[in-house]
Design an enzyme around this catalytic site. Sequence first.
Site, PDB file in Angstrom:
ATOM      1  N   GLY A 115      18.209   9.091  29.957  1.00 17.41           N
ATOM      2  CA  GLY A 115      17.579   7.911  30.583  1.00 17.41           C
ATOM      3  C   GLY A 115      16.378   7.395  29.801  1.00 17.41           C
ATOM      4  O   GLY A 115      15.546   7.908  29.617  1.00 17.41           O
ATOM      5  N   HIS A 135      10.655  -3.107  36.867  1.00 22.68           N
ATOM      6  CA  HIS A 135      11.445  -3.224  38.004  1.00 22.68           C
ATOM      7  C   HIS A 135      12.363  -4.691  38.108  1.00 22.68           C
ATOM      8  O   HIS A 135      13.517  -4.467  38.289  1.00 22.68           O
ATOM      9  CB  HIS A 135      10.575  -3.032  39.047  1.00 22.68           C
ATOM     10  CG  HIS A 135      11.102  -3.014  40.648  1.00 22.68           C
ATOM     11  ND1 HIS A 135      11.222  -4.228  41.191  1.00 22.68           N
ATOM     12  CD2 HIS A 135      11.654  -2.199  41.250  1.00 22.68           C
ATOM     13  CE1 HIS A 135      11.837  -4.000  42.409  1.00 22.68           C
ATOM     14  NE2 HIS A 135      12.251  -2.859  42.225  1.00 22.68           N
ATOM     15  N   CYS A 180      22.007   6.248  30.459  1.00 26.22           N
ATOM     16  CA  CYS A 180      22.055   5.400  31.704  1.00 26.22           C
ATOM     17  C   CYS A 180      20.854   4.437  31.646  1.00 26.22           C
ATOM     18  O   CYS A 180      20.749   3.645  32.613  1.00 26.22           O
ATOM     19  CB  CYS A 180      22.420   6.234  32.937  1.00 26.22           C
ATOM     20  SG  CYS A 180      20.914   7.406  33.290  1.00 26.22           S
ATOM     21  N   ASP A 188      12.953   5.774  30.568  1.00 30.53           N
ATOM     22  CA  ASP A 188      11.399   6.598  30.573  1.00 30.53           C
ATOM     23  C   ASP A 188      11.381   7.392  29.207  1.00 30.53           C
ATOM     24  O   ASP A 188      10.216   7.886  28.700  1.00 30.53           O
ATOM     25  CB  ASP A 188      11.774   7.793  31.709  1.00 30.53           C
ATOM     26  CG  ASP A 188      11.240   7.000  33.122  1.00 30.53           C
ATOM     27  OD1 ASP A 188      10.206   6.534  32.915  1.00 30.53           O
ATOM     28  OD2 ASP A 188      12.142   7.095  34.107  1.00 30.53           O
TER      29      ASP A 188
HETATM   30  C1  PEP Z   1      15.756   5.636  32.939  1.00 26.06           C
HETATM   31  O1  PEP Z   1      14.468   6.272  32.653  1.00 26.06           O
HETATM   32  O2  PEP Z   1      16.293   5.568  31.666  1.00 26.06           O
HETATM   33  C2  PEP Z   1      16.483   5.465  33.897  1.00 26.06           C
HETATM   34  C3  PEP Z   1      18.003   5.195  33.807  1.00 26.06           C
HETATM   35  O3  PEP Z   1      15.852   5.416  35.139  1.00 26.06           O
HETATM   36  P1  PEP Z   1      15.055   4.562  35.854  1.00 26.06           P
HETATM   37  O4  PEP Z   1      15.066   3.102  34.816  1.00 26.06           O
HETATM   38  O5  PEP Z   1      15.398   4.372  37.278  1.00 26.06           O
HETATM   39  O6  PEP Z   1      13.596   5.090  35.574  1.00 26.06           O
HETATM   40 MG    MG Z   2      13.801   7.072  34.517  1.00 28.69          MG
END
Ligand code: PEP
Ligand code: MG
Length: 845
Positions: free
Chosen positions: A735, A424, A800, A738
Amino acid sequence: MQQDNPDITLITPSAPMHANTHGGRAKCLQRLVRLDLPVPTTVALSFDAVHRIAAGDLPDMQALLAPFDEDALVCVRPSSEDPDWGGPGAVLNIGMNDATYVDLADALGQDAAATLYMRFVQAYAVHVAKLDPDMFDDIEMAGQLGLSEALHAYEEEAEEPFPQDRGVQLGAVLRSMARAWEGTTARLLRQAKGAPADAGLGLVVQHMAIGLGQGECGSGVIQLVDPQTGLEQITGRYLSQSQGRDALTGEAALFLERDERGPSLEEAAPEAFADLKAHTALMRTRLREEMQAEFTIENGKVWLLDGVRVPRTARAAVRIAVRLADDGIIPREEALLRIDPRALNELLHRQVDPTAERDVLARGVAASPGAAHGAIVFSAAEAQASAARGEACILVRRETSPEDIRGMHAAVAVLTERGGMTSHAAVIGRGLGLPCVVGASEMRFQLRKKTLTAPDGRTFRQGDMITIDGTHGEVLAGQPALIEAAQDDAFQTLMNWADEFRDINIRANADTPADAATARSFGANGIGLCRTEHMFFEDDRLIVMREMIFADRPEDRRAALDRLLPMQRADFTELFRIMEGKPVCIRLLDPPLHEFLPHDRAGHRELAEALDLPLSDVTHRVEALQEYNPMLGMRGVRLGVTVPEIYDMQARAIFEATIEASRDGDPVVPEIMIPLVSAKREVEIVKNRVDSVAAAVYNETGAEFTYRLGVMVETPRACLRAGEIAPHAAFLSFGTNDLTQMTYGLSRDDAGRFMSAYVQRGVFPEDPFHTLDTDGVGELLQIGAERGRAARPDLILSICGEHGGSPESIGFCRKAGFNYVSCSPYRVPVAKLAAAQHAVLDKIG
Ligand code: PEP
Ligand code: MG
């Protein structure tokens, strides 16, 4: 004869000479010779020859010395393939002995001759004979008497007279330099600078331009730009009666150009100065680089001993590349290739001055670049109080959670004990452009006692000043000097050129109007990820959000959501307006709901009061929402399927904002993204509901609008099943935070604890949360992209996760045919330059 010898080569315009056989210095000297510049006679020894010298096999010394006059002095300098890899120091005045001393004393004066001899004896004693450097400490006399003492001291220590034969002296110097290069310390040092383990060393043997004697004699260095800014500015020093780089340390050194601060070479020797200026300018145009020349003046005549790339800051590097291209010396493509994209961070954020003293307390993960100093605070509330008093503070937490966001906004930097590149604090820090070091677990964080203890035992309390260097991942004591960010006109020009050449779009991950404004100012092609959860942490919303979470009946939930709706609508309208018609991709709520609830007893009590519920009810509800493994639990689309009212509200807010923003601005086509999908059916269910919200909004308002619904691919299953998901999605956005976590089965929040040990031991080549694991995670991306595109050829593909801003990942995404990458706003310039470089490299093959 020597031209035919690949190991001992007289440097002439046509001699076979390459940086990878004789080193960068030898090659550069050949270029200067080709330009007809006044370079003293020089012979280059190849890497092979030097390697053999280190093994005890000296070259044919007669052949080596043949090009030099019999009584000439020579010097030896290192010539590694890349000058940045360094090498042993130069040894000057080889050939000085009792006889040459007498000759030179006649020609140059006794003092000059004694200085030359003395310098050589000292260098030889320390670097070649490996005698104690302190042995000359007691010699106070200068001139001939001092020299006699030095020679005597040498004889005592070495138990033999100082060698008199030039060939013997040279052989010993060559051997000591060759062996120094092969030593372990030197090897480790150059490997740290990126040199391969078996990097070779060349040596150049050069006729000494002496720099001492009658008439104007001396030495110095010159370059035509300021090394800090890259702006045109003749820079360097000259010292009369000196050798080597003495001018840079000598107190009596002259400025080069006329200068108010003191005497200059331009006044002392105008012709020599004019020659030097012309020579350096010629080097700039013909070597296509801003060069620093080391020179000697002998009785008014200029000699160029060496040329190296001007050492420079990142800011200067950008201006130098842009000016070379503007002057038509290099093409724009080459200017783009000359800048390391990561170096742009130095221009985008304040940095610790590289010349400042660093008192390093501890190291952690360099999670967000830049540096700041401030007083330590241990909670978000204290950070806000500090900011209200106008005091810079550093937020120190075990790890941060969404509750800390406002404290992060108030702080100038963040330090956490736990976490890695995608935890975070790291993600938010990069988004805010806030220096951040995470996973500094070698420090002791005692939050209750409000102390922070360094491994060496030094303890810091609330209010003590420290510095966070997020570029290097270091916590520093005190307040070392900082240098300001510098996005000047040269940076802007470079960005414009990057836009011209790149062939993949760069969007920004932006959650707030401030993020969006930063993204716009860096010319992002849109927002690739708006994480909506951050919008619910404002004080007035958090309480409504909690009411919604605590609602027992759907109608109570709907009532709370009805109060959140106008707030969300206003958020989205503002984002759309800032982005002026550029695409904005909004992710529906992702985190587990308990993240919005207070974690301690005091918080529970406050919530009980606010909701008018018994404390025990609140405590039970909070407990009931706890999960063993929240990152793999009730979050993302799983919330959307089981508590669909939340996504309904968000979809409505998006559509109403679309209508509002399009009314008075560019038409908006919003993109709605469903997180954490693993099955086609999840997409079908959410899509049906979003489509019916769209229909309802259309029926109520009569306003036409379009939108794109897409899927965030961040579970391995979604990659594998992309073929059946794609028909329901206009876009797939990977993403990779994750996805990396789930592919490795490695918690993104805890990886920091052992990641450096893993990387150091070579288990992982890099931190996969930092640099995309192209083998494993990359294969999943490729599978997802191929299967998705096969099912739906017009499918828009993007990434992303944090990898979207890493130069290597951008290359990977470009090759895989992605439409865009999305990264935190401050990484947009880095991503643009990296994308342009990939395109240019492809073009030139
Ligand atoms: C990810 O999981 O790559 C993502 C962009 O989402 P977050 O970092 O908010 O989980
Ligand atoms: Mg994510």
